[in-house]
Design an enzyme around this catalytic site. Sequence first.
Site, PDB file in Angstrom:
ATOM      1  CB  CYS A   1      -8.111  -0.819  -0.765  1.00  0.00           C
ATOM      2  SG  CYS A   1      -9.489  -1.980  -0.621  1.00  0.00           S
ATOM      3  N   GLY A   2      -9.723   0.344   2.091  1.00  0.00           N
ATOM      4  CA  GLY A   2     -10.201  -0.051   3.414  1.00  0.00           C
ATOM      5  C   GLY A   2     -10.495  -1.533   3.520  1.00  0.00           C
ATOM      6  CG  HIS A   3     -13.335  -3.127   0.978  1.00  0.00           C
ATOM      7  ND1 HIS A   3     -14.402  -3.168   1.834  1.00  0.00           N
ATOM      8  CD2 HIS A   3     -13.673  -2.233   0.012  1.00  0.00           C
ATOM      9  CE1 HIS A   3     -15.347  -2.356   1.402  1.00  0.00           C
ATOM     10  NE2 HIS A   3     -14.927  -1.774   0.300  1.00  0.00           N
ATOM     11  CB  CYS A   4      -6.737  -4.030   0.954  1.00  0.00           C
ATOM     12  SG  CYS A   4      -7.337  -4.024  -0.753  1.00  0.00           S
TER      13      CYS A   4
END
Length: 508
Positions: free
Chosen positions: A53-56
């Site tokens: 996950c890029g947001h993570c």
Amino acid sequence: MLRRALLCLAVAALVRADAPEEEDHVLVLRKSNFAEALAAHKYLLVEFYAPWCGHCKALAPEYAKAAGKLKAEGSEIRLAKVDATEESDLAQQYGVRGYPTIKFFRNGDTASPKEYTAGREADDIVNWLKKRTGPAATTLPDGAAAESLVESSEVAVIGFFKDVESDSAKQFLQAAEAIDDIPFGITSNSDVFSKYQLDKDGVVLFKKFDEGRNNFEGEVTKENLLDFIKHNQLPLVIEFTEQTAPKIFGGEIKTHILLFLPKSVSDYDGKLSNFKTAAESFKGKILFIFIDSDHTDNQRILEFFGLKKEECPAVRLITLEEEMTKYKPESEELTAERITEFCHRFLEGKIKPHLMSQELPEDWDKQPVKVLVGKNFEDVAFDEKKNVFVEFYAPWCGHCKQLAPIWDKLGETYKDHENIVIAKMDSTANEVEAVKVHSFPTLKFFPASADRTVIDYNGERTLDGFKKFLESGGQDGAGDDDDLEDLEEAEEPDMEEDDDQKAVKDEL
């Protein structure tokens, strides 16, 4: 005796083997040690993440920074993380449907953990946690304590009250309780009054940007204070990033004007300065946002507004109400005067919504499935002599890709029918006033009539299902658009390719 000692050592080793590890001051939790961590720590913030996950990934350094800050202070609050792709039982137990999901556990209570709702910078996390675990406003006994509070965060609010039991002070504390992501302090100390040039009761918002501080003026009520803070807590112009997104989209101001500007452009400073000058007239009314149009992470935001990198610098305005509406300036000049004029005309209701449309392909009607764009939608969909079945799709959508061969077969089935038309429209590049698309794919039927009827399809996405629907005149398989949206939201988290685009849809 030796056997007992060895047994104790073995048990201790087993306990230690199952104890949570630490990575950058963040506890690493699994199903096997989750309960132990809850029992050991009075306050525990847990991030459920996915490695892909890029947001993570963007959150990770700020999350670790917050964990280190709290640990260094000797706080009872600890931060932890769970790989939800490995610990699926924990993810299911706590209702994880997207990444990252962050939950706050108090005193080991697993029945009702609090959802984390603030920003994704270290200060936001620390401030939110301190507000959840301590008083709404910290008592400031001297100048050093006040200075420490002001220096600790980008934004801080201090109430100066000679009588901290006064009605005004109580209103201040109520306002402090209502805001999670800003630290509040309260003082009656005369030296602190003098330090910050106050000779009577007052409230001051301190910030590390723009004018540096704002003094509250007016009657001290909870509502007035909240309005004052809303107007002043964000910079005149805020850059859109992974970290600032929650502040931007979670705030009270729902009208946003966006400057798409590459940082590499030669007159970058001048254009940003013009934008900031215009912003001064609209504090609390319109949020001014700058987006680096060269940054890879922002390309889908550009796509959402129908912009290409080569078309930037550019300005767009959007209202984030129930139905999102976009607006485009009449002039492409990016002077402070032009931007100010555009904002005034918008607030006066003199600007029409901007609807995107691709150019009409020359062969739009040469295939069994007709191609619709904004420019020909009205003529085709609302043809009084035709029954038109339209798929509103997104090129990146996994569900749409799965549907494509079935939709093509449906087009083949009815290509020679005298009054049934099968069509499709790319809703990421085309918008129409008559139809609001909330999820992909959205399927709508426009029966032959003069009253502009629109019927939502919510049946099986099979060739037989579609044929039954059409042969029944739009009856068999009809349903509410809301039902379809719920279905898509239930399915989308399983589609990894949709993660970033879903985030854009949720934020915008």
